[in-house]
Motif scaffolding. Structure first.
Motif, PDB file in Angstrom:
ATOM      1  N   SER A 258       4.945 -10.165   3.602  1.00 54.16           N
ATOM      2  CA  SER A 258       3.569  -9.731   3.820  1.00 54.16           C
ATOM      3  C   SER A 258       3.131  -9.742   5.284  1.00 54.16           C
ATOM      4  CB  SER A 258       2.606 -10.609   3.007  1.00 54.16           C
ATOM      5  OG  SER A 258       2.749 -11.970   3.360  1.00 54.16           O
TER       6      SER A 258
ATOM      7  N   ASN B 120       5.750 -13.033  -7.272  1.00 50.07           N
ATOM      8  CA  ASN B 120       5.073 -14.306  -7.536  1.00 50.07           C
ATOM      9  C   ASN B 120       4.979 -14.620  -9.028  1.00 50.07           C
ATOM     10  OD1 ASN B 120       4.697 -14.877  -4.838  1.00 50.07           O
ATOM     11  ND2 ASN B 120       2.622 -14.046  -4.768  1.00 50.07           N
TER      12      ASN B 120
ATOM     13  N   THR C 148       2.473  -3.960  -0.284  1.00 50.56           N
ATOM     14  CA  THR C 148       2.614  -5.408  -0.171  1.00 50.56           C
ATOM     15  C   THR C 148       2.009  -6.130  -1.369  1.00 50.56           C
ATOM     16  OG1 THR C 148       2.524  -5.230   2.245  1.00 50.56           O
ATOM     17  CG2 THR C 148       2.118  -7.394   1.285  1.00 50.56           C
ATOM     18  N   THR C 149       0.829  -5.707  -1.818  1.00 49.98           N
ATOM     19  CA  THR C 149       0.174  -6.363  -2.949  1.00 49.98           C
ATOM     20  C   THR C 149       1.008  -6.249  -4.212  1.00 49.98           C
ATOM     21  OG1 THR C 149      -2.000  -5.850  -2.000  1.00 49.98           O
ATOM     22  CG2 THR C 149      -1.924  -6.468  -4.323  1.00 49.98           C
ATOM     23  N   THR C 150       1.586  -5.063  -4.458  1.00 51.79           N
ATOM     24  CA  THR C 150       2.430  -4.863  -5.636  1.00 51.79           C
ATOM     25  C   THR C 150       3.659  -5.747  -5.584  1.00 51.79           C
ATOM     26  OG1 THR C 150       1.692  -2.566  -5.806  1.00 51.79           O
ATOM     27  CG2 THR C 150       3.715  -3.159  -6.976  1.00 51.79           C
TER      28      THR C 150
ATOM     29  N   LEU D 245       4.059  -8.579  -3.925  1.00 52.10           N
ATOM     30  CA  LEU D 245       3.691  -9.991  -4.066  1.00 52.10           C
ATOM     31  C   LEU D 245       3.365 -10.341  -5.510  1.00 52.10           C
ATOM     32  CD1 LEU D 245       1.520 -10.628  -0.881  1.00 52.10           C
ATOM     33  CD2 LEU D 245       3.725 -11.679  -1.431  1.00 52.10           C
ATOM     34  N   GLU D 246       2.622  -9.469  -6.186  1.00 54.50           N
ATOM     35  CA  GLU D 246       2.246  -9.773  -7.570  1.00 54.50           C
ATOM     36  C   GLU D 246       3.468  -9.898  -8.456  1.00 54.50           C
ATOM     37  OE1 GLU D 246      -0.684  -8.257 -11.171  1.00 54.50           O
ATOM     38  OE2 GLU D 246      -0.514  -7.068  -9.337  1.00 54.50           O
TER      39      GLU D 246
ATOM     40  N   CYS E 255       6.687  -6.180   7.223  1.00 51.98           N
ATOM     41  CA  CYS E 255       6.247  -4.897   6.646  1.00 51.98           C
ATOM     42  C   CYS E 255       6.728  -3.723   7.486  1.00 51.98           C
ATOM     43  CB  CYS E 255       4.724  -4.871   6.525  1.00 51.98           C
ATOM     44  SG  CYS E 255       4.063  -5.982   5.265  1.00 51.98           S
TER      45      CYS E 255
END
Length: 515
Positions: free
Chosen positions: A114, A150, A142-144, A146-147, A119
């Motif tokens: 992230s 995680n 990045t959000t996709t 990480l979700e 990136c």
């Protein structure tokens, strides 16, 4: 799904380079192909994460339905995740388990997925561009990423780790019969603590959380005199931190009046926040909101309550330390606000850090085979047998020879290792000599074992300064364990690539000499 890393389809010019990243990705996909159960576990974790989110959506729907029913007095019953079966229907395409495995190990390789540098590396990478182009996909945001990564459990990470070690054993890169033990200190994602600084940060954090209450229809904490008090506390804290004195006693006498004014103001702010929190707490617990929104509100409420509960002992032992010269051990104090699992770690003559003390096992060929990470500053001697047991569980091999420094010297631990089936336990130092039979201590094998023990120092250096093992990004013992495990798997992949290349080079040299 076919992962083509060789060249871009229908393009004769755009090909991947023989870079380290290309080799790393190939090794990740090879591991997944050999152990498809990894993908099954990743998919299971993704499903569990999706079901948890869907349950919350269902609760919201039921709440809204109860508000619009013709019989509002019926209301609704809270659903229990453990009792209700949630079925996931087809929806938006999810990141495949293969790509989740790739990105979770890339996070271990780069330390993050992230930050801006990483990136940019992803965007500029020809290897990833060719890979995703052949899949007719774009590199996820990045959000996709990480979700999805995680959502993995530590159980799944440990399974990936053991599969990797099994693969290393099967390709005969190491037999895991020889192992070295050592520990190191790593810094938590937190700043160095001071009692006065912790008091101010706790007060400010309660205030900041209190301001968020208005987003949920609850009256926020009013400023009253808080901003003036915070300004005064910051000024006094600056004076405390910059107080000078030729001797410790003189410096203490200088800061006592400052601390007296500091604590007087801190108690005013604390008392006000306590009173307001008690009033808001009654409203928060009784307010009618959709379950997902109420969950967020209760999370803020609980954090405010935890911070206020922490403030009381900090104020108490600060007064005792300054005015009565009673210093509590670090285990009885709040060390970090952002990571409550962190502790003061002091190893030998090195500078103390606020963080963790991971215990590591390294095989003869340089692979990490075991990791023990606990809260607090646990002694090495307590982990002699647990490390041997975890090495055995992870690799399926009982080590024949263990070498460790004097810190691991433990008569009980040595006895348990021998009962496990370990043939030799070579411990250095005075204590190690005391509990080792004289004929073994003087043997050539034990002397060589003590001399080779320093090899693990190169592992520690590589982990800390190449894989950012020495500075953690995540907080909390479970998240820290996840971060360390990802970095160790990434290190083992790189080590495997290097050894395979060396073996190939040696084979080529031998072939040329025989030609």
């Amino acid at each position: 799904m076919k992962y083509n890393l060789e060249n871009l389809n229908n393009n004769l010019l755009l090909t991947t380079s023989n870079s380290e990243l290309t080799k790393f990705c190939e090794e990740v996909f090879s591991l997944g192909e050999k152990y498809p159960a990894i993908y099954e576990k990743i998919k299971h974790d993704q499903d569990a994460h999706g079901k948890k989110k869907k349950l919350l959506r269902n609760l919201d729907k039921q709440y809204l339905h109860s508000k619009n029913t013709d019989l509002p007095e019926i209301g609704y019953e809270a659903l229990d995740l453990s009792k209700q079966e949630i079925i996931l229907a087809p929806g938006r395409p999810r990141m495949s388990p293969e790509l989740v495995l790739l990105f979770v190990l890339l996070r271990g390789y780069y330390g993050s997925v992230s930050n801006r540098f990483v990136c940019d590396r992803f965007k500029d990478s020809i290897t990833l561009y060719v890979l995703f182009s052949n899949l007719n996909l774009k590199i996820p945001g990045t959000t996709t990423i990480l979700e999805n990564i995680n959502s993995l459990s530590n159980e799944t990470r440990d399974f990936i780790f053991t599969c990797q070690l099994e693969d290393i054993f099967n390709v005969e890169l190491d037999d895991f019969s020889y192992v070295l033990f050592d520990s190191t200190s790593v810094s938590a994602s937190t700043c160095w603590p001071t009692d006065a600084g912790i008091i101010l940060r706790l007060l400010e954090r309660v205030y900041i959380y209190g301001k968020k209450l208005e987003d949920f229809g609850v009256k926020s904490i009013q400023d009253f005199y808080l901003k003036d008090w915070f300004g005064e506390l910051k000024q006094i804290l600056f004076s405390i931190n910059n107080a000078k004195g030729t001797k410790k006693r003189k410096k203490q006498e200088k800061v006592k009046p400052l601390y007296e004014a500091y604590l007087k103001t801190a108690h005013k702010a604390y008392g006000y926040l306590i009173r307001i929190f008690e009033l808001r707490s009654t409203v928060i617990k009784s307010i009618d909101l959709p379950p997902s929104t109420k969950q967020k509100l209760l999370k803020i409420h609980d954090r405010m309550e935890e911070d206020l509960l922490m403030l009381s002992p900090v104020l108490y032992y600060t007064e005792k330390r300054v005015f009565n010269e009673i210093v509590l051990p670090s285990t009885e104090k709040i060390i970090s606000l952002s990571d409550e699992s962190a502790a003061f770690i002091k190893k030998g003559q090195r500078n103390a850090v606020v963080g963790y003390k991971p215990q590591l096992a390294q095989s003869k060929q340089g692979f990490v085979t075991a990791l023990i990470i606990e809260s607090g500053n646990s002694s090495d001697s307590q982990n002699l047998f647990p490390l041997a047991k975890q090495h055995t569980d992870n690799t399926g091999v009982i080590p024949k020879f263990i070498s460790a420094d004097d810190g691991y010297s433990s008569a009980i631990g040595r006895k348990l290792c021998l009962e496990l089936g370990v043939e030799d336990v070579c411990l250095s130092g005075a204590v190690g000599k005391k509990i080792t039979p004289e004929e073994l201590w003087q043997s050539d094998e034990y002397i060589a074992g003590r001399n080779k023990r320093s090899a693990i120092e190169s592992l520690m250096f590589t982990l800390k300064y190449v894989f950012e093992f020495g500075q953690l990004r995540r907080r909390g013992i479970e998240n820290v364990k996840a971060e360390m495990t990802e970095k160790l798997i990434a290190y083992n992949i790189r080590r495997k690539i290097m050894l395979q290349e060396k073996l190939q080079q040696d084979a080529n040299k031998a072939e040329r000499r025989s030609a």
